[in-house]
Design an enzyme around this catalytic site. Structure first.
Site, PDB file in Angstrom:
ATOM      1  N   ASP A 136      -4.195   7.105  27.555  1.00 35.32           N
ATOM      2  CA  ASP A 136      -4.135   6.458  26.023  1.00 35.32           C
ATOM      3  C   ASP A 136      -4.890   7.456  24.834  1.00 35.32           C
ATOM      4  OD1 ASP A 136      -4.540   4.798  24.075  1.00 35.32           O
ATOM      5  OD2 ASP A 136      -4.407   3.010  25.187  1.00 35.32           O
ATOM      6  N   HIS A 176      -0.319   4.369  24.151  1.00 33.59           N
ATOM      7  CA  HIS A 176      -1.365   3.388  23.589  1.00 33.59           C
ATOM      8  C   HIS A 176      -0.898   1.967  24.174  1.00 33.59           C
ATOM      9  CE1 HIS A 176      -4.781   1.461  21.451  1.00 33.59           C
ATOM     10  NE2 HIS A 176      -3.915   1.224  20.346  1.00 33.59           N
ATOM     11  N   SER A 231      -5.828  -3.081  21.662  1.00 34.54           N
ATOM     12  CA  SER A 231      -6.551  -2.198  21.047  1.00 34.54           C
ATOM     13  C   SER A 231      -7.809  -2.843  20.318  1.00 34.54           C
ATOM     14  CB  SER A 231      -5.918  -1.496  19.889  1.00 34.54           C
ATOM     15  OG  SER A 231      -6.232  -0.195  19.256  1.00 34.54           O
TER      16      SER A 231
END
Length: 499
Positions: free
Chosen positions: A441, A469, A215
């Site tokens: 995602d 995710h 991320s």
């Protein structure tokens, strides 16, 4: 209540401490300027901290533009020594910004990495500057944080008075952060954190950086590659951010991502037997939209006295959307709120915000998230511009976009401003960099992984077709093999394997 949220699962760490693990790390000894020598040449002394883990603290300059000033920050590290034939160190960042890499490795090692990586690498978790056990941002006491996160505006959403009310709350929060954090608040930007990464690489004794970033960690890794392309070893970036994306575009694309994930959840839910919705996916989305609008004007009281408004409900919805394994919990939450019960929704929102049942906060992730984002992006406090952006966000995500808009308010008058420009990162001359993207995602939409892999001079995309995710160690063997072979052997896919 235990939530079946894979992002919160704690991994079991090996109790085996291999013989090659040393109590001190020998720095590379590379030549740097005199004012950087104390940092690059520091010897890290590791101590046992249980469950086969070792801990230490490194020192970095507070201001990388003036490293000789004498002002420093502490960086907390934890490592799980390699259980097999050691390749080197692998630094891991879980995202955020504001996520604790220390806790990620300490509590969730088997979620962060698989057994193959644990065999080949000293897996090193670290808290970036401003975060957790490192020199950390500090703003509010728990009761004040409750009001900041869960308090309900007294004015109508979108009105001038509402904007002014939120701006005043944001200014108070920023002032408290400045007062309680001091000079560090102006030096928690990602460029400074990437320079810290290079210092840690050298102190750990690695000639090049091996890094696994999830991320926001992908932006940190890409920033490092841009600053030090010749020191890039093997960088795997999973759930990519697009470095060239503006804050407004981030919000719009994320709103679209979560709206799409919500529709995917409903498709799955309506095909089952215990779904709190009926009719079509569009019917169910309309019901959720009506529910958000209802609590926005008539909040639902929880047993602890807090009142559930639209923003907290949206947080509760988003939390389980990160992983499809948590969708059954989302159904339970929707069912309870539709019956007028706000308790489970607050448990979900609290989980997202790191709030414990006793009203305390387990970490400073929310404060660090704000502080880092506020100096990593440019923001606009013009109401007309914010309303135009809000209209675009709502058009992109008709059900939830309205409640994700006006995000500029929080940082527009932050004590420190972003300096520079958000641009594409090429990292010319760097060794190949792996970029992993998941097609649905919600938090870091797939298009960002496509963009980053194209921007990077040596980027290679690995696509996972699925939900959730990030993909490594939580999707399928195709993704895991691509990442493991790359990090352990340096094997780069000749083309996107399209897992």
């Amino acid at each position: 209540m235990a939530l079946v949220l894979t992002m919160a699962l704690s991994g079991c760490v090996s109790l085996f401490l291999p013989q090659q693990a040393q109590s001190t790390s020998v720095p590379t000894g590379e030549k740097v300027s005199a004012d950087l020598e104390p940092f690059y040449d520091q010897v890290l002394k590791w101590k046992d901290c249980g469950s086969g883990l070792q801990c230490t603290t490194a020192s970095a300059p507070l201001d990388w533009a003036d490293p000789g000033s004498g002002d420093t920050v502490d960086l907390a590290l934890v490592r799980h020594p390699a259980t097999g034939s050691r390749v080197g160190s692998l630094l891991v960042n879980p995202g955020g910004p504001g996520g604790s890499g220390y806790d990620f490795v300490k509590d969730s090692l088997d979620y962060a990495t698989d057994a193959k990586l644990q065999a080949g690498f000293d897996v090193v978790g670290f808290d970036p500057r401003g975060v957790g056990r490192s020199s950390a941002v500090s703003c509010y006491e728990p009761a004040e944080m409750d009001e900041y996160l869960y308090g309900l505006p007294a004015t109508q959403r979108g009105s001038d008075a509402w904007i002014q009310e939120l701006a005043a709350a944001a200014a108070d929060f920023g002032a408290a952060c400045q007062q309680n954090t001091g000079a560090l608040l102006g030096h928690v930007d990602s460029i400074s954190a990437a320079r810290d990464l290079d210092l840690l690489r050298a102190a750990l004794g690695d000639e090049k950086l091996n890094f696994l970033g999830y991320s926001y960690g992908t932006f940190l890794g890409a920033t490092y590659a841009d600053l030090y392309p010749d020191r890039v070893g093997r960088l795997a970036l999973d759930g990519a951010l697009d470095p060239a994306t503006t804050n407004a575009d981030v919000t719009r694309v994320q709103a679209t991502g979560f709206e799409n994930a919500l529709r995917s959840y409903l498709t799955d839910c309506l095909a089952g037997e215990e779904c709190p919705f009926d009719g079509t996916v569009d019917d169910a989305m309309n019901t959720i939209g009506a529910l958000l609008a209802s609590v926005d004007v008539s909040p639902i009281s929880a047993t602890d006295g807090r009142r559930l408004g639209a923003n907290s409900l949206l947080t509760a919805i988003i939390y389980p959307l990160y992983q499809a394994a948590a969708w059954p919990n989302l159904s339970e939450m929707f069912d309870s709120v539709l019956r007028g019960d706000a308790d489970l929704a607050f448990q979900f929102a609290d989980g997202y915000n790191g709030r414990s049942a006793d009203g305390t906060y387990s970490d400073n992730a929310t404060e660090a998230f704000m502080a880092i984002n506020c100096v990593d992006y440019s923001y606009n406090d013009d109401p007309a511009s914010m309303r135009a952006q809000a209209a675009e966000i709502e058009l992109a995500a008709p059900t939830i976009g309205k409640y994700m808009a006006y995000g500029d308010i929080g940082c527009a008058n932050w004590p420190y401003k972003f300096e520079g420009e958000r641009t594409a990162i090429a990292a010319e001359g760097a060794d190949p960099i792996l970029v992993i993207g998941t097609t649905n995602d919600p938090a870091t939409p797939y298009v960002w992984a496509e963009n980053l892999s194209e921007q990077l001079d040596s980027g290679q995309l690995v696509t996972y077709t699925g939900e959730g995710h990030t993909a490594y160690n939580k999707s399928n063997a195709c993704v895991n093999s691509a990442v493991d072979d790359y990090l352990l052997k340096g094997t780069v896919p000749t083309a996107d394997p399209k897992c």
